[in-house]
Design a protein around this motif. Sequence first.
Motif, short mmCIF file in Angstrom:
data_model
loop_
_atom_site.label_atom_id
_atom_site.label_comp_id
_atom_site.label_asym_id
_atom_site.label_seq_id
_atom_site.Cartn_x
_atom_site.Cartn_y
_atom_site.Cartn_z
N THR A 20 0.82 -1.20 0.00
CA THR A 20 0.00 0.00 0.00
C THR A 20 0.86 1.26 0.00
OG1 THR A 20 -1.76 -1.15 1.17
CG2 THR A 20 -1.79 1.24 1.27
N TRP A 24 1.54 3.84 -5.59
CA TRP A 24 1.67 4.76 -6.72
C TRP A 24 2.81 4.34 -7.65
CZ3 TRP A 24 -1.14 8.75 -8.61
CH2 TRP A 24 -2.22 9.17 -7.84
N HIS A 77 -7.85 0.10 -11.99
CA HIS A 77 -8.37 1.11 -11.07
C HIS A 77 -8.66 0.50 -9.69
CE1 HIS A 77 -8.85 3.66 -14.61
NE2 HIS A 77 -9.07 4.66 -13.79
N TRP A 80 -5.33 0.32 -8.05
CA TRP A 80 -4.86 1.68 -7.79
C TRP A 80 -5.61 2.31 -6.63
CZ3 TRP A 80 -5.44 6.20 -11.83
CH2 TRP A 80 -4.70 7.30 -11.41
N TYR A 81 -6.91 2.05 -6.52
CA TYR A 81 -7.74 2.65 -5.48
C TYR A 81 -7.79 1.79 -4.21
CZ TYR A 81 -9.55 6.20 -8.69
OH TYR A 81 -9.68 7.27 -9.55
N SER A 133 -16.22 9.86 -8.94
CA SER A 133 -14.78 9.61 -8.97
C SER A 133 -14.08 10.34 -7.82
CB SER A 133 -14.19 10.05 -10.31
OG SER A 133 -14.28 11.46 -10.47
N ALA A 136 -14.60 8.22 -4.77
CA ALA A 136 -13.67 7.09 -4.75
C ALA A 136 -12.25 7.53 -4.39
CB ALA A 136 -13.69 6.39 -6.10
N GLN A 137 -11.82 8.65 -4.89
CA GLN A 137 -10.47 9.14 -4.60
C GLN A 137 -10.31 9.52 -3.14
OE1 GLN A 137 -9.71 12.31 -7.40
NE2 GLN A 137 -10.08 10.98 -9.17
N ALA A 140 -10.06 6.29 -1.22
CA ALA A 140 -8.75 5.67 -1.38
C ALA A 140 -7.67 6.42 -0.60
CB ALA A 140 -8.39 5.62 -2.87
N TRP A 144 -5.56 4.66 2.40
CA TRP A 144 -4.09 4.54 2.37
C TRP A 144 -3.53 4.72 3.78
CZ3 TRP A 144 0.25 7.41 3.51
CH2 TRP A 144 1.45 6.97 2.95
N ILE A 161 -15.28 3.41 -1.64
CA ILE A 161 -14.53 3.32 -2.90
C ILE A 161 -15.34 2.56 -3.94
CG2 ILE A 161 -12.39 2.52 -3.96
CD1 ILE A 161 -11.09 2.76 -1.17
N LEU A 165 -16.32 4.06 -7.58
CA LEU A 165 -15.67 3.45 -8.74
C LEU A 165 -16.65 2.66 -9.59
CD1 LEU A 165 -12.97 3.10 -10.16
CD2 LEU A 165 -12.55 1.08 -8.76
#
Length: 269
Positions: A20, A24, A77, A80-81, A133, A136-137, A140, A144, A161, A165
Amino acid sequence: MAYPVTFQADYVEKRSRLSTFFRWLLVIPHLIVVAFYGIAAWVVIVIAWFALLFTGRWPQGMYDFVAGFWRYATAVHGYWYLLTDDYPPFGPDVDTYPVRLEVAAPLDVYSRLKVLFRIILAIPPYVIAYAMSIVAQVGAFLAWFAIVVLGRQPKGLQDMIVLGLSYQQRAYTYMALITEDWPPFTDDAAKRVEEPPTFGALPATPPAAATAPEQTTATQPPAAPEPPEAAPPPPAPPEAAPPEAAPPPPPDDDDEEPRGPFGPSSTNP
């Protein structure tokens, strides 16, 4: 009828702090592939727009190519999320991946009018997808920190999320001509493992009324039949009317004194 595009995400509470923390960096190769894959997919979508406008049908090869791109993009995605720690495969073969987008087979005939005005009809879903979106961001971003500190994914952040998404991916497939109906806000048709109801929770739907009398078990004796209700007493006969009084006898003419013009006869003493 179920919506032809469904989103699924398997929930695992325990997560990898290390994966995690460097998410990125780990997702960069997939983002590069998604960028080039997406350019090719949108070129195919433009060609398919003319095919749908003139014939009302999706060419099968083009449909499979575009649907495969959205399945692969959804898996990337999802990784990524922070919906999963499993590294996604390169390509559309993601049927067993924890984050999946299921796309049904193409329709036999599509509405040419909806295809013609898709760029206008897609404006409301695009606006909602943009807002989702962001949801969801944000989920996420919070997940994290939660995973790095706690080593697990809170269920509430996972659902947040998934909510953002899932709608985003359904809206994008609508813009890509995969479907011709506006995407639903929530993915009710997705296959999810149902959790057992908690104590005191009411069932989702009331049980159907029984059409036949329930059978008694061996440990429970049948209830005694209720005694029949007593018949109501017969109505009382109407009372006899009282006899009418006999009329008085007529007066005797012999006893009546003769009357003169001015009262009783003056000749009587």
